[in-house]
Design an enzyme around this catalytic site. Structure first.
Site, short mmCIF file in Angstrom:
data_model
loop_
_atom_site.label_atom_id
_atom_site.label_comp_id
_atom_site.label_asym_id
_atom_site.label_seq_id
_atom_site.Cartn_x
_atom_site.Cartn_y
_atom_site.Cartn_z
N ARG A 26 35.68 -8.00 11.03
CA ARG A 26 34.43 -9.24 11.42
C ARG A 26 33.95 -8.43 11.51
NH1 ARG A 26 35.63 -13.59 14.20
NH2 ARG A 26 33.09 -14.52 14.41
N SER A 77 -9.74 -23.29 -8.63
CA SER A 77 -10.25 -22.79 -7.90
C SER A 77 -10.99 -22.76 -6.92
CB SER A 77 -10.85 -21.15 -8.82
OG SER A 77 -12.17 -20.38 -7.67
#
Length: 445
Positions: free
Chosen positions: A318, A279
């Site tokens: 497409r 930490s």
């Protein structure tokens, strides 16, 4: 301060930064896959007499990602909406005037982009499978070592009845194997893409292909991908399959992480990561970083998969937008799962199991954790109604007086010399078929 341009190195993505999947899905890897797709197409045409063998050699030699400027390609991709268009121009130039016309001949951009995506997926999934293999082997060892290590079973966050850590680890392994099997099945099904401008392969016939199926088969063989039945420009089953198996894998690993996070809380401390993270403010902390990063991946994966499923609704032959929307979330999913698999392997291999704490926690409810067993055992002795009334009263007294349930039971005259209270009130002797279930789970390979 002036801004400086950097490649995507994962500064905000510690879950996948530095993982094998990070390299396999980076821009350089994608660029190489695009080039591999182009080179394979020329080789496939050459194998069928549709292009000179010298052209296949020239394109393959030129298709080296280190020879191309990926940043320039990315910037120029805006003009046509995908990176294949500028890449074809650069590759054609690199091949040279004589054989340049055989680059990309008959293909459309989506053929190359989809095929490259499949190559990147296969290469990344192979790495994921390797880490899942490490994970399941480590979990198998944990399950075998702790086959009979009793611990509290918890339902809706509360102590329920005893279970074993071996069964819990065997369950984790089962999920990992489920993820492995799904990924293997999808990995082996991923197809090449070849359809031409609108999925009819028409241009290839102009260039002399009498049997376009043979061309598609040769192309797939060159790539090591499955031969598609049809061009799948707007039939996005392969992408949906990837979304499903990757999201499942993230969730399966997320289950392991969720349990480790819960069992590793300071006040629980039944397990701990082998090497916790530090930490910035609290020197005493050893944070469960591996589990935390896996949990983060599990939370992100479903939304990424949802985008890919949403792209199934692709219009015409497409699509405009649906195909383009897939690229980033699919790469993110591959990265997330690749990173999570790496972290899961490290987590499983280093996990510390505190069996003594588990045994201690079995007594937190002063014996009430075996009340289910007592109810079943006492019913034939006292009658069902009397057994329930007695245990309800003794449970209340256990809470209010802080006395063990076994002690209160021993003081009941009607139970004197009728049952073996020591055996019936020992949580470690009420784990049911946990050992047998663990053995059965470990038979799976």
């Amino acid at each position: 301060m002036t801004s400086v341009g950097f490649d995507d190195t994962g500064l905000l993505a510690p879950g996948w930064a530095g993982s094998p999947a990070a390299s396999a899905t980076g821009d350089a890897a994608f660029l190489q896959a695009l080039l591999d797709a182009e080179a394979a197409l020329t080789r496939a045409q050459s194998s069928l007499g549709l292009a000179p063998s010298e052209a296949a050699v020239a394109v393959t030699e030129a298709a080296d990602a280190t020879r191309f400027d990926v940043r320039s390609l990315a910037e120029r991709a805006r003009a046509g909406g995908n990176p294949v268009i500028p890449l074809v121009a650069d590759l054609t130039k690199a091949v040279g005037e004589e054989y340049g016309p055989y680059v990309h001949r008959g293909a459309t951009s989506q053929d190359i982009m989809d095929t490259a995506t499949m190559l990147v997926a296969v290469r990344t999934l192979d790495l994921v499978l390797a880490d899942l293999g490490r994970t399941e082997r480590a979990l198998a060892r944990l399950a075998a070592d702790h086959r009979d290590t009793a611990m509290p079973g918890r339902t809706l966050t509360q102590h329920a009845v005893p279970t074993t850590f071996g069964l819990k680890a065997a369950g984790w392994r089962s999920l990992v194997l489920d993820a492995r099997d799904r990924i293997k099945a999808v990995r082996n099904s991923l197809p090449a893409q070849l359809g031409g401008a609108a999925g009819t392969l028409a241009a290839f016939t102009v260039y002399g292909a009498r049997d376009t199926q043979a061309l598609t088969a040769a192309y797939a063989r060159e790539l090591g991908l499955r031969e598609p039945l049809l061009p799948w420009h707007t039939l996005r089953t392969p992408i949906a399959d990837l979304a499903g198996c990757l999201a499942f894998a993230a969730g399966a690993l997320g289950k392991v992480a969720a349990d480790v996070l819960a069992l590793g809380r300071t006040e629980v401390a039944e397990v701990a990561e082998g090497s916790g993270g530090g930490s910035s403010a609290m020197p005493h902390k050893a944070n469960p970083v591996r589990s935390t990063l896996i949990a983060a991946a599990a939370r992100r994966a479903p939304q990424l998969a949802a985008t890919l499923y949403g792209s199934l609704a692709a219009e015409d032959e497409r699509p405009a937008g649906a195909w383009h929307a897939e690229w980033e979330p699919l790469r993110d999913l591959l990265r997330l799962v690749g990173g999570a698999a790496r972290d899961a392997a490290e987590l499983a291999e280093g996990l510390r199991v505190h069996a003594d704490v588990m045994r201690e926690h079995l007594g937190l409810t002063h014996g009430l954790i075996v009340s289910e067993r007592l109810s079943a055992e006492l019913a034939p002795v006292l009658g069902r109604a009397r057994a329930k009334a007695l245990l309800t009263d003794l449970a209340r007294r256990t809470y209010t007086e802080g006395r063990p349930l076994a002690e209160l039971l021993a003081a009941e005259p009607e139970l004197k010399d009728v049952i073996d209270l020591d055996e019936l009130t020992d949580p470690a002797r009420y784990t049911g078929s946990a050992g047998v279930l663990t053995d059965r789970a470990l038979e799976r390979r």
